[in-house]
Motif scaffolding. Structure first.
Motif, short mmCIF file in Angstrom:
data_model
loop_
_atom_site.label_atom_id
_atom_site.label_comp_id
_atom_site.label_asym_id
_atom_site.label_seq_id
_atom_site.Cartn_x
_atom_site.Cartn_y
_atom_site.Cartn_z
N THR A 1 0.86 -1.18 0.00
CA THR A 1 0.00 0.00 0.00
C THR A 1 0.89 1.23 0.00
N GLU A 2 0.65 2.13 -0.95
CA GLU A 2 1.47 3.34 -1.06
C GLU A 2 0.59 4.58 -0.93
N PRO B 1 3.16 15.33 -1.62
CA PRO B 1 4.24 16.20 -2.08
C PRO B 1 5.55 15.93 -1.33
N GLY B 2 6.56 15.48 -2.09
CA GLY B 2 7.87 15.26 -1.51
C GLY B 2 8.04 13.98 -0.72
N ALA B 3 7.01 13.14 -0.64
CA ALA B 3 7.10 11.95 0.21
C ALA B 3 6.35 10.77 -0.37
N LEU B 4 6.86 9.57 -0.07
CA LEU B 4 6.22 8.32 -0.41
C LEU B 4 6.12 7.49 0.87
N TYR B 5 4.92 7.03 1.21
CA TYR B 5 4.71 6.17 2.37
C TYR B 5 4.34 4.79 1.88
N MET B 6 4.96 3.75 2.45
CA MET B 6 4.71 2.38 2.03
C MET B 6 4.43 1.48 3.22
N LYS B 7 3.44 0.63 3.09
CA LYS B 7 3.15 -0.40 4.09
C LYS B 7 3.34 -1.75 3.43
N ASN B 8 3.88 -2.73 4.19
CA ASN B 8 4.30 -4.03 3.66
C ASN B 8 5.51 -3.85 2.74
N ASP C 1 2.05 -3.07 11.13
CA ASP C 1 1.20 -1.90 11.32
C ASP C 1 1.95 -0.58 11.12
N LYS C 2 3.19 -0.66 10.61
CA LYS C 2 4.00 0.55 10.45
C LYS C 2 4.17 0.92 8.97
N TRP C 3 4.39 2.21 8.76
CA TRP C 3 4.66 2.74 7.43
C TRP C 3 6.14 3.09 7.30
N VAL C 4 6.65 2.96 6.09
CA VAL C 4 7.99 3.44 5.76
C VAL C 4 7.82 4.74 4.99
N ARG C 5 8.54 5.77 5.42
CA ARG C 5 8.46 7.06 4.72
C ARG C 5 9.77 7.31 3.96
N VAL C 6 9.65 7.73 2.70
CA VAL C 6 10.82 8.03 1.88
C VAL C 6 10.68 9.45 1.35
N ASP C 7 11.75 10.23 1.50
CA ASP C 7 11.80 11.57 0.92
C ASP C 7 12.12 11.41 -0.57
N LEU D 1 -2.71 10.69 5.47
CA LEU D 1 -1.30 10.32 5.70
C LEU D 1 -1.11 9.86 7.13
N PRO D 2 -0.17 8.93 7.36
CA PRO D 2 0.06 8.41 8.71
C PRO D 2 0.65 9.46 9.63
N VAL D 3 0.32 9.32 10.92
CA VAL D 3 0.89 10.22 11.93
C VAL D 3 2.28 9.70 12.30
N ALA D 4 3.05 10.53 13.00
CA ALA D 4 4.46 10.23 13.27
C ALA D 4 4.67 8.89 13.96
N GLU D 5 3.81 8.55 14.94
CA GLU D 5 4.01 7.30 15.69
C GLU D 5 3.75 6.05 14.86
#
Length: 279
Positions: free
Chosen positions: A112-113, A117-124, A132-138, A266-270
């Motif tokens: 799941t992506e 703007p400026g970011a990509l969040y990925m789960k799995n 249950d966590k997201w990976v964030r990429v600049d 978008l996911p929150v910081a935690e």
């Protein structure tokens, strides 16, 4: 008496001429209108394409399907995705499906992506990341500006690439998924696209201009009668950092169902994974 007969004949001729004109218009007026539209489309294709991203912003939202085909060293793989995009809010959500392993063993869970703007969040995303966590990429730190890394080109970034169109040809009318469209083919310059892009895509496209094997990107794009992108295909070329091979990538984005609900949160910081990602 003769005068009345002559008047009636003249009236009959006039009515016949008017009826003939209406019939000719019914048969040909709409065609000539379409022809004049096509003539305008062919006059300045580059100007038309420069405005395509703005037409998507005004459209608001749409559903999207993506396909990315990579070829290197005789190997070809295809990654597919589907989801929604909010062009006004500059955010999207895609579910990306990875191909099977070459041996055909083991099915990958879809990734799941979330695109922003400026970011990509990925789960799995990969091993070692909790479910249950997201990976964030600049995206500005990626050598391809996330035009390829995520397995799907951000639909708005794909549209903004057309801001860098420097040469384009109008190829005529056709249809995409049952919708009448105009087909254009040309090349875009990544440096020019980065300069003219919105603030959220500027740094990522600049990174792609520096990281790809060439900053020139061939494309085919299909616009509907409102000037909205219905389908766009880009052909990228970059160098594989591990093997130094040139990788050819064909990325296709299909947009449809404009106005569809696109609630992208978008996911929150935690909820963002801060550890190391296994390659």
């Amino acid at each position: 008496m003769v005068e009345r007969q002559r008047t009636r004949r003249e009236g009959t001729v006039a009515l016949a001429a008017a009826a003939t004109g209406l019939l000719l218009c019914a048969a040909g007026c709409s065609g000539s209108g379409a022809a004049s539209d096509d003539a305008r489309a062919a006059e300045d294709p580059v100007r038309v394409l420069h405005g395509a991203a703005g037409k998507l912003v005004r459209a608001g939202t749409s559903k999207a399907r993506t396909s990315m085909e990579m070829a290197t060293g005789g190997t070809r793989v295809t990654i597919r995705g589907e989801g929604v995009y909010d062009f006004a809010g500059r955010a999207g959500r895609l579910k990306v499906f990875l191909p099977q392993d070459p041996a055909g063993v083991g099915e990958h869970r879809p990734i799941t992506e979330l695109l922003a703007p400026g970011a990509l969040y990925m789960k799995n995303r990969g091993a070692g990341v909790p479910a249950d966590k997201w990976v964030r990429v600049d995206t500005a730190t990626l050598s391809d500006g996330n035009l390829v890394t995520g397995g799907a080109t951000d639909p708005f970034a794909a549209a903004e690439l057309l801001r860098g169109a420097r040469r384009a040809t109008y190829l005529g009318r056709t249809s995409v998924a049952g919708t009448a469209v105009r087909h254009y083919r040309g090349t875009a310059d990544l440096v020019a696209a980065a300069r003219d892009a919105s603030a959220g895509n500027r740094a990522a496209l600049r990174a792609a201009a520096e990281g790809f094997a060439t900053a020139t990107v061939p494309f085919d794009v299909y616009l509907d009668d409102q000037g909205r992108i219905r389908k766009v295909r880009h052909r990228f070329s970059f160098v594989n950092g591990q093997r130094k091979d040139t990788v050819a990538v064909s990325s296709t984005t299909l947009l449809y169902d404009f106005g569809a609900e696109a609630d992208v949160r978008l996911p929150v910081a935690e909820d963002i994974f801060a550890g190391r990602i296994a390659e």
